[in-house]
Design an enzyme around this catalytic site. Structure first.
Site, PDB file in Angstrom:
ATOM      1  CG  ASP A 105     -22.917  -4.830  21.929  1.00 46.69           C
ATOM      2  OD1 ASP A 105     -24.128  -5.056  22.140  1.00 46.69           O
ATOM      3  OD2 ASP A 105     -22.084  -5.737  21.779  1.00 46.69           O
ATOM      4  CB  SER A 135     -24.241  -7.207  25.210  1.00 47.04           C
ATOM      5  OG  SER A 135     -25.012  -7.552  24.106  1.00 47.04           O
ATOM      6  CG  ASP A 143     -23.718  -7.791  19.478  1.00 47.79           C
ATOM      7  OD1 ASP A 143     -24.721  -7.255  19.995  1.00 47.79           O
ATOM      8  OD2 ASP A 143     -22.961  -8.563  20.100  1.00 47.79           O
ATOM      9  CG  ASP A 183     -27.349  -5.460  21.300  1.00 48.74           C
ATOM     10  OD1 ASP A 183     -26.849  -5.000  20.256  1.00 48.74           O
ATOM     11  OD2 ASP A 183     -26.773  -6.304  21.997  1.00 48.74           O
TER      12      ASP A 183
HETATM   13 MG    MG Z   1     -24.887  -7.054  22.055  1.00 47.64          MG
END
Ligand code: MG
Length: 454
Positions: free
Chosen positions: A247, A103, A249, A245
Site C-alpha cells: 500500500d 499492508s 506507505d 510495500d
Molecule cells: Mg503498509
C-alpha cells in the site's frame, strides 16, 4: 479453524474467506458510517481506496454498501496508495476515508483501515466505539430515499504528486537525471511512484510495477525479501533502489552497491534533509533508531517519542507542529503532504538530499548510521511482559525509563524497548547500540529474565 478477527488502532485485519467476508466488511462500513454521523449531522461523504489485492475488488464495494446503507455518499478512488487516500480525504473535504489493505501481510490477508476527516486513523477510544456498534449491529440505517450514492474519482495520483513536488526542488533534482530502480511488489504504489520519479527527472527502471496484487516476493520491504532489487541496482548501475510495500506507505532503500541499508534509514535520511534546512520537532515511536536523536540534536531540534502505531505518531506531529516524523519501519510523514506514512515523501526527500550534498546514498547512510539494532520476539503475554519490564527496571536502575508503550530503557551506549504486541501473544524486544556485541548483551539480559519468568 478461523483466526480471530483483529480490530485495533491500525484497523480491521483478517484472512479473506475465513474471518473476513463481504458481510463483515459491509457491517464494518455501516459501523464506521454510524460513528461519523454521530459526530456530524450534515450529509457526509467518505472516500475509499484499495491496494491491488484481488480480494479488494470484492471488499471495497461491500464496505461502500455499508456506508451507503447509513446514508453516506462514497467516492471510490480505485486502486491507490494508503497515503493517497489520506490526502484525498482532506482534498475532497470528506468526513472520513477507508483503505482496503493488509499492508505488508501476505496475499491471503486483507484489511479495512479507517481515517477520520483530518486524515488520521481514529484514536483508541473512537475505535472502541466503532467496535461496539459493529458487534452490537446497532447501525443507523436510512430508507432508500436518502441512502448514499457512489461516485468515482481518478485524481488521487495527480493530487498526491503535486503535494510531494511542493516540498522539494524538482528542477534541481531533475538536473541529476538519477538512475533509479523501483520495486513496487505489484502493489498499489507502482503507477504513482513511477510518475513521481519521472517528474523528478529520474531514469526509472520499474520492477513488479503491475497492480495485480500477485506479490512478486514476500511483501514486507525488508532485506531478506529484496534480493532481486539489490541485484538489479548493481546490474544496471543505478544510484539507488527503492522498495515499497503493497500500500506504499513504507519505503526501504538499496544503495548503489546493492546493499539494502534497511528501513530505519528512510526516516533518518529524510530527517537529515529536513533538519539541514530548519530546526524544529520530530515525532517518532519508541522502537525507532537513535539516528533520529543524533540528527535532531545536530540541528538543535527536539525528538518526541510516542507509542507504536502510525496514528500515535501522526497525532503527536499535529499537536507539536512537527517538521517531520514517522516510524523506523520505513514510514516517513510530512504533514504538508498528509498525516500518513508516505513512500513518495521518503523517495523525494532522499533524492533531494543526494542532490544537495552531491553524495551517494551509501555515503549518506554511513554518515547518519553506525548503529546495530536487533529485534527479537519472546513468547510472553501482556502480564508476563509486565513482569519482564519490572525485573528489567531492577537490573537497569540507572537507565532513563519511558513507559508510554511497554518500557523503553535509554542508556549512554544505547537503548532497549520492551512491549507486548497488539496482534500476537508475544513480547517484542528491540535493542540498539553502536556494536553488535553490546546489542546482543542487552538482548541476552532480557532473554535471561524471560527464561526465569516463564
Ligand atoms: Mg503498509
Amino acid at each position: 479453524m478461523s483466526a480471530e478477527l483483529i480490530i485495533s488502532i491500525s484497523g480491521l485485519r483478517g484472512i479473506v474467506g475465513e474471518n473476513l467476508k463481504p458481510e463483515i466488511a459491509t457491517d464494518y462500513g455501516s459501523a464506521f458510517g454510524t460513528l461519523l454521523k454521530n459526530k456530524n449531522h450534515k450529509k457526509l461523504s467518505v472516500c475509499i481506496g484499495r491496494d491491488s489485492r484481488p480480494s479488494g475488488e470484492m471488499l471495497a464495494p461491500a464496505v461502500s454498501e455499508g456506508l451507503c446503507s447509513v446514508g453516506i455518499d462514497v467516492i471510490d478512488l480505485g486502486i491507490v496508495t494508503t497515503p493517497g487516500v489520506g490526502i484525498m480525504v482532506r482534498h475532497l473535504a470528506c468526513a472520513g476515508g477507508v483503505v482496503i489493505t493488509a499492508s505488508h501481510n501476505p496475499i491471503e490477508y486483507n484489511g479495512i483501515k479507517l481515517l477520520l476527516g483530518n486524515g488520521v486513523a481514529p484514536p483508541a477510544k473512537e475505535v472502541e466505539k466503532i467496535r461496539k456498534v459493529f458487534f452490537d449491529k446497532k447501525f443507523d440505517l436510512v430508507d432508500s430515499s436518502i441512502k448514499g450514492r457512489i461516485a468515482h474519482n481518478e485524481q488521487t495520483d495527480q493530487v498526491h504528486i503535486e503535494k510531494v513536488l511542493a516540498i522539494v526542488d524538482k528542477d534541481v533534482i531533475a538536473q541529476k537525471s538519477f538512475k533509479v530502480v523501483l520495486d513496487s511488489v505489484n502493489g498499489a504504489g507502482g503507477r504513482v511512484g513511477k510518475k513521481l520519479l519521472g517528474e523528478l527527472g529520474c531514469e526509472v527502471i520499474a520492477i513488479n510495477d503491475q497492480p495485480t496484487g500477485l506479490f512478486a516476493h514476500t511483501p514486507e520491504p525488508i532485506k531478506e525479501n529484496l534480493g532481486a532489487l539489490c541485484e538489479m541496482v548493481t546490474e544496471i548501475g543505478a544510484v539507488i533502489g527503492f522498495a515499497q510495500d503493497p500500500d506504499a506507505d513504507r519505503l526501504a532503500i538499496v544503495d548503489e552497491n546493492g546493499r539494502c541499508i534497511g528501513e530505519e534509514y528512510s526516516l533518518a535520511l529524510a530527517a537529515k534533509y529536513v533538519f539541514s534546512k530548519r530546526s524544529g520537532k520530530v515525532a517518532t515511536n519508541l522502537s525507532t533508531s537513535r539516528m533520529i536523536d543524533d540528527i535532531a540534536a545536530s540541528a538543535g531540534g527536539e525528538v518526541i517519542r510516542t507509542a507504536v502505531a502510525e496514528a500515535n505518531v501522526a497525532e503527536a506531529m499535529i499537536k507539536n507542529d512537527c517538521i517531520i516524523g514517522g516510524e523506523g519501519n520505513g514510514g516517513v510523514i510530512d504533514l504538508r503532504v498528509g498525516p500518513v506514512r508516505d513512500s513518495l515523501v521518503g523517495m523525494a526527500y532522499v533524492l533531494q538530499l543526494m542532490t544537495e550534498t552531491d553524495r551517494s546514498v551509501a555515503k549518506l547512510a554511513d554518515e547518519v548510521g553506525g548503529y546495530y539494532m536487533k529485534k527479537v520476539k519472546l513468547k510472553a503475554d501482556k502480564e508476563q511482559a509486565k513482569l519482564i519490564i519490572e525485573k528489567a527496571k531492577d537490573i537497569f536502575p540507572n537507565a532513563k525509563f519511558n513507559t508510554t508503550d511497554g518500557c523503553r530503557f535509554d542508556f549512554d551506549d544505547g537503548w532497549i524497548h520492551i512491549r507486548s504486541s497488539n496482534t500476537e501473544p508475544v513480547t517484542r524486544v528491540i535493542a540498539e547500540t553502536k556494536s553488535e556485541t553490546a546489542t546482543q548483551k542487552y538482548i541476552d539480559k532480557i532473554a535471561k529474565i524471560h527464561e526465569e519468568i516463564i
